[in-house]
Design a protein around this motif. Structure first.
Motif, PDB file in Angstrom:
ATOM      1  N   GLN A 176     -21.643   8.307  50.527  1.00 21.92           N
ATOM      2  CA  GLN A 176     -22.986   8.118  50.346  1.00 21.92           C
ATOM      3  C   GLN A 176     -24.213   8.858  50.779  1.00 21.92           C
ATOM      4  O   GLN A 176     -23.757   9.199  51.859  1.00 21.92           O
ATOM      5  N   GLN A 203     -25.948   2.499  45.911  1.00 23.89           N
ATOM      6  CA  GLN A 203     -24.692   3.335  45.832  1.00 23.89           C
ATOM      7  C   GLN A 203     -23.503   2.494  46.133  1.00 23.89           C
ATOM      8  O   GLN A 203     -22.289   2.583  45.602  1.00 23.89           O
ATOM      9  N   THR A 204     -23.802   1.512  46.879  1.00 29.00           N
ATOM     10  CA  THR A 204     -22.584   0.356  47.288  1.00 29.00           C
ATOM     11  C   THR A 204     -22.407  -0.309  45.778  1.00 29.00           C
ATOM     12  O   THR A 204     -21.095  -0.496  45.407  1.00 29.00           O
ATOM     13  N   THR A 213     -28.448   3.251  50.216  1.00 27.61           N
ATOM     14  CA  THR A 213     -27.144   2.683  50.480  1.00 27.61           C
ATOM     15  C   THR A 213     -26.931   1.433  49.442  1.00 27.61           C
ATOM     16  O   THR A 213     -25.725   1.412  48.985  1.00 27.61           O
TER      17      THR A 213
END
Lengths: 306, 338
Positions: free
Chosen positions: B172, B162-163, B159
């Motif tokens: 995601q 990807q953020t 996460t």
């Protein structure tokens, strides 16, 4: 009359050696990656040898470990005033020191088993080539069977039987690896045995020991050197793998693999540094030895010689 | 051909017996499982009863004879820890390992052959050089370390990056860090391949296990490609007016498949052995995880049974590869007939 048979070689021997080394170095340096890798190998060896001087902390000295400063992230200050550049593990051990000492163990085990396996395999291979006939085919059959089982599995089972400890790992790695050396040496010794200088040595009534070790062996060294380099890298990787799955080095003498295994449980909660940094050290060691071995193979292989 | 197979089978039986003796005595001479399995505060009578129940009071050779006798009836003793038949325990875990090995092979072949063919077709292109450099990495990185990095990248901190890249939360993904997903059933076959969650659990360990073989397939394919492209029949096919595409994908591919099939077949066995490491990293409940746990607890019947199962698998695989080889390569087949 060896002089008459091999005039060029006999004459060239005294003058040759320096020029040969220079030529080998020049060919080696043609690949920039290989030179960088050689630098990596030297760096790793120095780090392992000088670990007690370079490490801010002796990771085996329990008095120096401070359990209160465990699991600190990289860059934290220690109670003793220095910085934990790579963080600390669950025992409050400085990771940088742990890695240097771990490298010592990993390299030590790898090189030690490499050298012993080379000596054992070399002797057996030379003997097989010289003996010929049934003895040879029996030895080579054993080699074939040995090599048909994956090294990880054989070593795993041996260690399950032998128990933990550095000398037991070395023994297991030697048992796993001698066959590679035996096969390599036998192949080149068979070629050498048919050459005229061997016939000449036999005419001079030299014993088999002298012919094998003084005359044939030096000519088998190039491929042996290549196999030795690459097998040493394998030995280091194998030791790390075995220690990681828990049958290798004991917790009291953590090699790089053991350090990585130790950090594994903390990695899932985001404390990456305990596993990642020893892993990078392991990677540098293995990859640079492999690259040097690859380049050696290219320059020592007569088929590729220009 | 039949004579050849029979001779190979007889050799295999000898190897099997030798291995069983070495393994049995090796494993049984070391350590005393009584000390691990029986509570330290147990009294003498309790110890004696437990040893009798486990058959440990008899001399080693008698234990071995009983073992061989039972092995012929496919009964390799009971696990000290689980209390059920060791062979049954292994057979229970086997599908999970096979799943992993088969998917990793599919990945290695499916990616390795196209990449290797490209690297051999255009050896001096930047793409080919990148592929070859990558394959060196695949050879030299220890499997367990790559596995850890895969977990770190795709499970633990998935996460976060990807953020950081700006992927909206709805798109995601995060893969499980270990374990095996639920099984589904297709045509009566139970496998975690048939559920989405199962596939998600399988992806990282299979990729991890595939990397070494991927590097191998790339190198083999490239070497075969470079050798084969220089042969006369390729020039002849081109001169006859076949498109390069057809020459490479039909004629060349068929010929380079021979060494690839041989090597991969032989590697199938080592892949099952290598699964030990991957299964440990990803907590995959297969045979490999079982053997590591058994070694830890000195569960000797399971260790011996695992080894014998592996030896039998190796023997079968080698035999099948030899037969396949003769089918694929007409030269071998014709020589056998003559």
């Amino acid at each position: 009359m060896p002089e008459a048979v091999l005039p060029a070689e006999t004459a060239a021997v005294p003058a040759r050696s320096e020029a040969t080394w220079l030529r080998i170095w020049r060919e080696f340096a043609e690949s920039r990656g290989a030179v960088v890798a050689l630098g990596g190998v030297i760096l790793v060896i120095l780090a392992a040898l000088l670990a007690p001087l370079l490490a801010p902390q002796d990771p085996y000295d329990l008095r120096q470990l401070d359990i209160l400063s465990n699991l600190l992230p990289p860059g934290s200050k220690s109670a003793a005033g220095y910085t934990h550049w790579l963080g600390t593990d669950d025992q409050g051990r400085d990771m940088f020191s742990g890695i240097l000492y771990g490298l010592r163990i990993s390299l030590g085990v790898g090189v030690m088993s490499g050298v012993i396996a080379l000596l054992v395999g070399m002797t057996i291979g030379l003997f097989a080539a010289y003996a010929g006939g049934r003895v040879e085919s029996f030895i080579m059959r054993v080699v074939d069977v040995q090599l048909s089982f994956p090294a990880v599995l054989v070593a795993l089972i041996l260690l399950a039987v032998l128990g933990r400890g550095a000398e037991k790992i070395v023994l297991a790695l030697v048992i796993v690896q001698w066959a590679y050396y035996a096969r390599t040496v036998r192949a080149s010794a068979l070629v050498e045995l048919n050459k005229e200088y061997v016939a000449a040595a036999r005419c001079l009534a030299f014993g088999p020991g002298r012919i094998l070790f003084r005359h044939i062996l030096p000519n088998c060294l190039p491929p042996l050197l290549v196999v030795g380099t690459i097998q040493t890298a394998h030995a280091i990787a194998l030791e790390a793998t075995l220690s990681f799955v828990g049958v290798g080095m004991p917790l009291t003498e953590p090699s790089l693999g053991r350090l990585i295994a130790n950090g594994y449980q903390y990695m899932l909660s985001g404390k990456y540094w305990i596993s990642v940094f020893p892993g990078i050290a392991l990677l540098i060691a293995i990859a640079s030895i492999n690259l040097v071995g690859d380049q050696l193979r290219d320059i020592l292989n007569p088929r590729l010689r220009r | 051909m039949t004579v050849f197979i029979i001779r190979r089978l007889m050799q295999s039986v000898v190897v099997l017996f030798a291995m069983s003796a070495i393994v049995f005595f090796g494993v049984y001479v070391v350590g005393n499982p009584v000390e691990i399995l029986i509570a330290p505060d147990a009294d003498e009578a309790e110890r004696a009863r437990a040893m009798k129940a486990l058959g440990l009071d008899r001399p080693v050779w008698a234990q071995y004879l009983a073992f061989v006798e039972n092995a012929l009836g496919v009964d390799l003793g009971k696990s000290f820890v689980f209390g059920i038949s060791a062979i049954e325990l292994i057979l229970q875990r086997m599908p999970a390992t096979f799943e992993l090995v088969i998917v990793s092979f599919v990945i290695a072949i499916g990616l390795g052959i196209p990449l290797g063919m490209y690297a051999g077709y255009k050896p001096n292109s930047a793409g080919a050089k990148t592929i070859m450099a990558g394959s060196i990495l695949g050879f030299s990185l220890p499997t367990f370390w790559v596995g850890l990095m895969l977990i770190l990248t795709f499970a633990v901190s998935a996460t976060e990056w990807q953020t950081w890249l700006g992927v909206p939360p709805a798109l995601q993904f995060q893969l499980p860090a270990g374990g095996r997903g639920p099984e589904g059933s297709v045509l009566g076959v139970q496998s975690s391949l048939f559920t989405w969650s199962g596939l998600g659990h399988l992806f990282l360990p299979a990729l991890n296990l595939a990397l070494f073989k991927l590097a191998l397939v790339i190198r083999l394919t490239r070497a075969g490609m470079r050798e084969t492209m220089l042969l006369d029949y390729v020039k002849y096919a081109r001169a006859k007016g076949l498109s390069m595409r057809r020459v490479v994908l039909v004629h060349v591919l068929k010929n380079i498949m021979i060494p690839i099939v041989t090597v991969l077949g032989l590697e199938l066995g080592s892949q099952i052995a290598f699964a030990v490491v991957t299964e440990t990293v990803f907590a995959w409940p297969g045979m490999g995880k079982l053997i590591i746990d058994s070694i830890d607890k000195l569960d000797r019947p399971v260790i011996v049974a695992y080894l014998l199962v592996i030896v039998v698998l190796f023997i079968i695989i080698n035999l099948v590869v030899d037969v396949l080889y003769s089918i694929l390569d007409p030269r071998v087949r014709l020589a056998a007939k003559a």
